[in-house]
Design a protein around this motif. Structure first.
Motif, PDB file in Angstrom:
ATOM      1  N   LEU A 107       1.905   3.730  -4.919  1.00 19.99           N
ATOM      2  CA  LEU A 107       1.895   3.105  -3.695  1.00 19.99           C
ATOM      3  C   LEU A 107       1.661   1.657  -3.902  1.00 19.99           C
ATOM      4  CD1 LEU A 107      -1.565   3.420  -2.029  1.00 19.99           C
ATOM      5  CD2 LEU A 107      -1.142   4.237  -4.439  1.00 19.99           C
ATOM      6  N   GLN A 108       2.120   0.513  -3.579  1.00 16.14           N
ATOM      7  CA  GLN A 108       1.652  -1.301  -3.423  1.00 16.14           C
ATOM      8  C   GLN A 108       0.758  -1.091  -2.279  1.00 16.14           C
ATOM      9  OE1 GLN A 108       6.057  -2.703  -5.203  1.00 16.14           O
ATOM     10  NE2 GLN A 108       6.330  -0.672  -6.682  1.00 16.14           N
ATOM     11  N   GLY A 110       1.590   0.394   0.806  1.00 15.46           N
ATOM     12  CA  GLY A 110       0.642   1.081   1.678  1.00 15.46           C
ATOM     13  C   GLY A 110       0.617   1.756   2.684  1.00 15.46           C
ATOM     14  N   PHE A 111       1.808   0.850   3.104  1.00 11.79           N
ATOM     15  CA  PHE A 111       2.006   1.242   4.985  1.00 11.79           C
ATOM     16  C   PHE A 111       2.353   2.395   5.157  1.00 11.79           C
ATOM     17  CE2 PHE A 111       4.152   1.187   9.082  1.00 11.79           C
ATOM     18  CZ  PHE A 111       2.968   0.627  10.023  1.00 11.79           C
ATOM     19  N   CYS A 112       3.002   3.077   4.544  1.00 10.41           N
ATOM     20  CA  CYS A 112       3.858   4.364   4.279  1.00 10.41           C
ATOM     21  C   CYS A 112       3.161   5.415   3.876  1.00 10.41           C
ATOM     22  CB  CYS A 112       4.866   4.039   3.273  1.00 10.41           C
ATOM     23  SG  CYS A 112       4.730   4.117   1.697  1.00 10.41           S
ATOM     24  N   CYS A 144       9.590   4.212   2.465  1.00  9.94           N
ATOM     25  CA  CYS A 144       8.861   3.559   1.853  1.00  9.94           C
ATOM     26  C   CYS A 144      10.056   2.283   1.226  1.00  9.94           C
ATOM     27  CB  CYS A 144       8.004   3.955   0.029  1.00  9.94           C
ATOM     28  SG  CYS A 144       7.621   3.272  -0.849  1.00  9.94           S
ATOM     29  N   ARG A 145       9.624   1.104   1.226  1.00 10.14           N
ATOM     30  CA  ARG A 145       9.570  -0.140   1.297  1.00 10.14           C
ATOM     31  C   ARG A 145      10.052  -0.413   0.180  1.00 10.14           C
ATOM     32  NH1 ARG A 145      12.590  -3.087   5.571  1.00 10.14           N
ATOM     33  NH2 ARG A 145      11.787  -1.667   7.315  1.00 10.14           N
ATOM     34  N   CYS A 146       8.777  -0.536  -0.921  1.00  4.27           N
ATOM     35  CA  CYS A 146       8.286  -0.883  -1.736  1.00  4.27           C
ATOM     36  C   CYS A 146       7.920  -0.155  -2.951  1.00  4.27           C
ATOM     37  CB  CYS A 146       6.788  -0.819  -2.116  1.00  4.27           C
ATOM     38  SG  CYS A 146       6.026  -2.012  -0.361  1.00  4.27           S
ATOM     39  N   THR A 147       8.082   1.261  -3.224  1.00  2.00           N
ATOM     40  CA  THR A 147       8.222   1.888  -4.406  1.00  2.00           C
ATOM     41  C   THR A 147       9.017   2.755  -5.130  1.00  2.00           C
ATOM     42  OG1 THR A 147       7.445   3.833  -3.602  1.00  2.00           O
ATOM     43  CG2 THR A 147       5.940   2.897  -3.896  1.00  2.00           C
TER      44      THR A 147
HETATM   45  S1  FES Z   1       3.609   1.432  -0.246  1.00  2.00           S
HETATM   46 FE1  FES Z   1       4.505   0.407   1.311  1.00  2.00          FE
HETATM   47  S2  FES Z   1       5.856   1.063   1.792  1.00  2.00           S
HETATM   48 FE2  FES Z   1       5.543   2.471   0.802  1.00  2.00          FE
END
Ligand code: FES
Ligand code: FES
Length: 164
Positions: A107-108, A110-112, A144-147
């Motif tokens: 997670l980055q 953490g929204f998702c 997830c937009r980050c990981t």
């Molecule tokens: S950790 Fe940022 S959207 Fe999944």
């Protein structure tokens, strides 16, 4: 022809079991379950993202099945058991997933993450022998937009191996 004014939205007395506690409220018939939980009960672990059933941030469990909290009306949960991320926090599987997400850097922002954890929890409980492909398939409704997902799949696979 006479036009009819649409009726005003009505509230409905509804009883549901949220994380094991019986809750009775008058609920606006149009209010979605994720909004009810966040705004009326202060359970803000479930997130409202797209609010169109696409991203999975609002994932909840109703009578043991994962659902989109933004597509489910709160009154539809009447008489049912609703579990949120807060309610599952004492569950061993969820704790193992949280630990694995943390260790694997899954997670980055953490929204998702709450929705992702609920979807992962569902799969670990139902099919701990899932392949990586099946894990990806199961998470296909959670964005997830980050990981880049790789670390998320790694984390879930680690927990599954521990369960076998
Ligand atoms: S950790 Fe940022 S959207 Fe999944
Ligand atoms: S907020 Fe429900 S699916 Fe995106």
């Amino acid at each position: 022809m006479k036009t009819r004014t649409p009726p005003l939205a009505q509230s409905v007395e509804t009883t549901l079991i949220v994380n094991g506690t019986t809750v009775t409220r008058r609920i606006d018939a149009r209010q979605h379950l994720v909004d009810f939980l966040r705004e009326e009960l202060g359970l803000t672990g479930s997130h409202a993202g797209c609010e169109h059933g696409v991203c999975g941030a609002c994932t909840l469990r109703v009578d043991g099945r994962i659902v989109r909290g933004c597509l489910t009306l709160a009154v539809q949960a009447g008489g049912k058991r609703v579990d949120t991320i807060e309610g599952l926090s004492d569950d061993g599987t969820l704790a193992a997933l949280q630990e694995a997400f943390h260790r694997r850097n899954a997670l980055q922002c953490g929204f998702c993450t709450p929705g992702m954890l609920l979807a992962a929890h569902d799969l670990v409980e139902k099919n701990p022998h899932a392949t990586r492909e099946e894990i990806r398939e199961h998470l296909s409704g959670n964005y997830c937009r980050c990981t880049g997902y790789q670390a998320i799949v790694d984390a879930i696979e680690t927990v599954m191996k521990g369960k076998r």
